[in-house]
Motif scaffolding. Structure first.
Motif, PDB file in Angstrom:
ATOM      1  N   GLY A  81       0.952  -1.029  -0.073  1.00  9.38           N
ATOM      2  CA  GLY A  81      -0.011   0.175  -0.142  1.00  9.38           C
ATOM      3  C   GLY A  81       0.893   1.325  -0.062  1.00  9.38           C
ATOM      4  N   PRO A  82       0.296   2.198  -0.095  1.00  9.81           N
ATOM      5  CA  PRO A  82      -1.176   2.607   0.054  1.00  9.81           C
ATOM      6  C   PRO A  82      -1.993   2.264  -1.169  1.00  9.81           C
ATOM      7  CG  PRO A  82      -0.298   4.743   0.147  1.00  9.81           C
ATOM      8  CD  PRO A  82       0.799   3.617  -0.089  1.00  9.81           C
ATOM      9  N   ASP A  84      -6.345   1.883  -2.604  1.00  9.26           N
ATOM     10  CA  ASP A  84      -7.843   1.836  -2.176  1.00  9.26           C
ATOM     11  C   ASP A  84      -8.581   0.565  -2.996  1.00  9.26           C
ATOM     12  OD1 ASP A  84     -10.606   2.402  -2.576  1.00  9.26           O
ATOM     13  OD2 ASP A  84     -10.433   4.742  -2.543  1.00  9.26           O
ATOM     14  N   HIS A  85      -9.010  -0.332  -2.026  1.00  7.85           N
ATOM     15  CA  HIS A  85      -9.317  -1.736  -2.606  1.00  7.85           C
ATOM     16  C   HIS A  85     -10.882  -1.374  -3.264  1.00  7.85           C
ATOM     17  CE1 HIS A  85     -11.891  -2.155   0.807  1.00  7.85           C
ATOM     18  NE2 HIS A  85     -12.466  -3.150   0.205  1.00  7.85           N
ATOM     19  N   LYS A  86     -11.542  -0.292  -2.997  1.00 11.29           N
ATOM     20  CA  LYS A  86     -12.722  -0.298  -3.464  1.00 11.29           C
ATOM     21  C   LYS A  86     -12.877   0.231  -4.794  1.00 11.29           C
ATOM     22  CE  LYS A  86     -15.310   0.171   1.147  1.00 11.29           C
ATOM     23  NZ  LYS A  86     -16.064   1.137   1.828  1.00 11.29           N
ATOM     24  N   LYS A  87     -12.104   1.088  -5.034  1.00  6.61           N
ATOM     25  CA  LYS A  87     -11.835   1.797  -6.472  1.00  6.61           C
ATOM     26  C   LYS A  87     -10.915   0.991  -7.252  1.00  6.61           C
ATOM     27  CE  LYS A  87     -12.669   6.515  -4.921  1.00  6.61           C
ATOM     28  NZ  LYS A  87     -12.246   8.114  -4.802  1.00  6.61           N
ATOM     29  N   ASN A 101      -1.501   6.306  -8.295  1.00  9.61           N
ATOM     30  CA  ASN A 101      -3.022   6.306  -8.658  1.00  9.61           C
ATOM     31  C   ASN A 101      -3.194   5.477  -9.826  1.00  9.61           C
ATOM     32  OD1 ASN A 101      -3.896   8.061  -6.699  1.00  9.61           O
ATOM     33  ND2 ASN A 101      -3.115   9.807  -7.717  1.00  9.61           N
ATOM     34  N   GLN A 119      -5.677  -5.934  -2.860  1.00  9.93           N
ATOM     35  CA  GLN A 119      -5.583  -5.841  -1.427  1.00  9.93           C
ATOM     36  C   GLN A 119      -4.048  -5.405  -1.150  1.00  9.93           C
ATOM     37  OE1 GLN A 119      -7.216  -5.497   1.270  1.00  9.93           O
ATOM     38  NE2 GLN A 119      -9.542  -6.063   0.403  1.00  9.93           N
ATOM     39  N   ASN A 120      -3.860  -4.648  -0.101  1.00  8.64           N
ATOM     40  CA  ASN A 120      -2.436  -4.630   0.327  1.00  8.64           C
ATOM     41  C   ASN A 120      -2.067  -5.690   0.855  1.00  8.64           C
ATOM     42  OD1 ASN A 120      -2.224  -4.786   3.344  1.00  8.64           O
ATOM     43  ND2 ASN A 120      -3.721  -2.991   3.338  1.00  8.64           N
ATOM     44  N   ASN A 162     -10.930  -3.595   6.728  1.00  4.78           N
ATOM     45  CA  ASN A 162     -10.003  -2.588   5.882  1.00  4.78           C
ATOM     46  C   ASN A 162     -10.018  -1.132   6.474  1.00  4.78           C
ATOM     47  OD1 ASN A 162      -9.132  -3.873   2.972  1.00  4.78           O
ATOM     48  ND2 ASN A 162     -11.104  -4.400   3.371  1.00  4.78           N
ATOM     49  N   ASN A 165     -10.514   3.908   5.206  1.00  2.00           N
ATOM     50  CA  ASN A 165      -9.858   4.403   3.762  1.00  2.00           C
ATOM     51  C   ASN A 165      -8.884   3.532   3.754  1.00  2.00           C
ATOM     52  OD1 ASN A 165      -8.308   5.531   5.890  1.00  2.00           O
ATOM     53  ND2 ASN A 165      -7.645   7.341   4.451  1.00  2.00           N
ATOM     54  N   ASP A 166      -8.782   2.152   4.071  1.00  2.00           N
ATOM     55  CA  ASP A 166      -7.876   1.170   3.613  1.00  2.00           C
ATOM     56  C   ASP A 166      -6.475   1.341   4.511  1.00  2.00           C
ATOM     57  OD1 ASP A 166      -8.572  -0.914   1.552  1.00  2.00           O
ATOM     58  OD2 ASP A 166      -9.163   0.937   0.521  1.00  2.00           O
TER      59      ASP A 166
END
Length: 329
Positions: A81-82, A84-87, A101, A119-120, A162, A165-166
């Motif tokens: 990471g970092p 964003d697993h949702k995006k 990004n 995922q991280n 998570n 914000n992850d």
């Protein structure tokens, strides 16, 4: 039709693409991984270069195993990471120069038309140990990377946690002392005392103290050898009976006990699984770790929490990526 999963493990020095079965079998771990392609990351060549290598590796796996996209239930990506697993976006990991990004999930889904998850690496390893390793059967577990750095993956109430914000599990940033070895950009942090880099810092400080009073530690008898001091070289010396090396691991073990005590008191887990350094050197860390744990952690919480080494060893990255392919289920 047989079903398959594909895992991608993106590291700072090497990457791998792995083909696995499309289901999880408790009795057939050895046969779960069917094929694998590895290659150096070559991070300085940029994100586009490495991503194209990943795409070709996945294509090679599918072609040589005669697998169509329809037969793959998911692609899982494990990456530092970092992110964003949702995006599905990888955001400037420190070990991947120029990965700013990167919409990795969209890139993979546009090419392969297969549902993709990211995922991280700490979260991915927690999933792997939960599904395949020491954490099977537990609902509340913590995985600590305990490697080059110190991060955590959290399985709480039977789900990967998570955070908002992850950023859940960044335990390496916890400050254990006002001053001390630096980890996660903070002196005296959990990562500073208990990671591979942190143990090396402790060792170098102790070696300098001895060299300046005319003593010559066996594992580093002169100043010019200081750059060669690492957690591994110190562990090897400790195994051979070197008192200074054993003291360095005693110090790290004490702070490991302190950090784990905080996690036990806050999260009340059933089991804490430690990877990498702990897998190889638990006997050097355990006495001082347990001494602090027994003093600092709530007894009722400590009594029901097992602390064990990870079971998946060198293959954990492969199982981690494949675990992510199931979408965190």
């Amino acid at each position: 039709m047989n079903k398959y999963t594909i895992g991608v493990d993106i590291g700072g020095t090497k990457c791998s693409a792995v083909l696995g079965k499309g289901y999880i079998s408790d009795n057939d771990l050895e046969g779960f991984i069917l094929d694998k392609v590895c290659f150096p990351t070559e991070a300085l060549k940029g994100a586009d270069y490495t991503i194209q290598r990943i795409i070709r590796a996945i294509q090679d796996l599918m072609e040589r195993n005669l697998i169509a996209s329809e037969a793959v239930v998911g692609i899982g990506i494990s990456c530092g990471g970092p992110l964003d697993h949702k995006k599905g976006v990888i955001m400037n990991p420190p070990n991947l120069y120029g990965w700013d990004n990167i919409p990795i999930v969209k890139i993979m889904e546009d090419i392969f038309h297969i549902k993709t998850f990211v995922q991280n690496d700490a979260n991915a390893c927690a999933l792997a140990e939960w599904k395949f390793g020491a954490g099977k059967g537990y609902k509340n577990l913590i995985f600590l990377t305990c490697g080059t750095g110190m991060g955590a993956g959290l399985i709480l109430d039977g789900k990967l946690y998570n955070g908002t914000n992850d950023m859940a599990g960044e335990v390496g940033h916890i400050r254990l002392e006002k001053e001390g070895p630096v980890g996660f950009g903070k002196s005296g942090s959990f990562e500073g005392f208990c990671s591979g880099g942190g143990i090396a810092q402790i060792a170098k400080t102790k070696v300098m103290e001895q060299l300046q009073v005319g003593m010559k530690p066996a594992f580093c008898p002169e100043l010019k050898a200081l750059d060669q001091v690492s957690a591994k070289t110190v562990a090897m010396a400790a195994e051979q009976g070197d008192k200074l090396a054993q003291e360095i691991y005693r110090i790290s073990g004490s702070y490991l006990g302190m950090g784990i005590s905080i996690l036990i008191d806050i999260l009340n887990p059933e089991i804490i699984i430690l990877g990498s350094i702990y897998e190889r050197s638990s006997h050097l860390l355990l006495p001082s770790m347990n001494m602090v744990l027994n003093k600092e952690a709530l007894k009722s919480s400590r009594d029901i929490c097992q602390i064990v080494p990870a079971q998946l060893g060198e293959n954990i990255g492969d199982y981690a990526a494949l675990s992510v392919a199931f979408g965190g289920r």
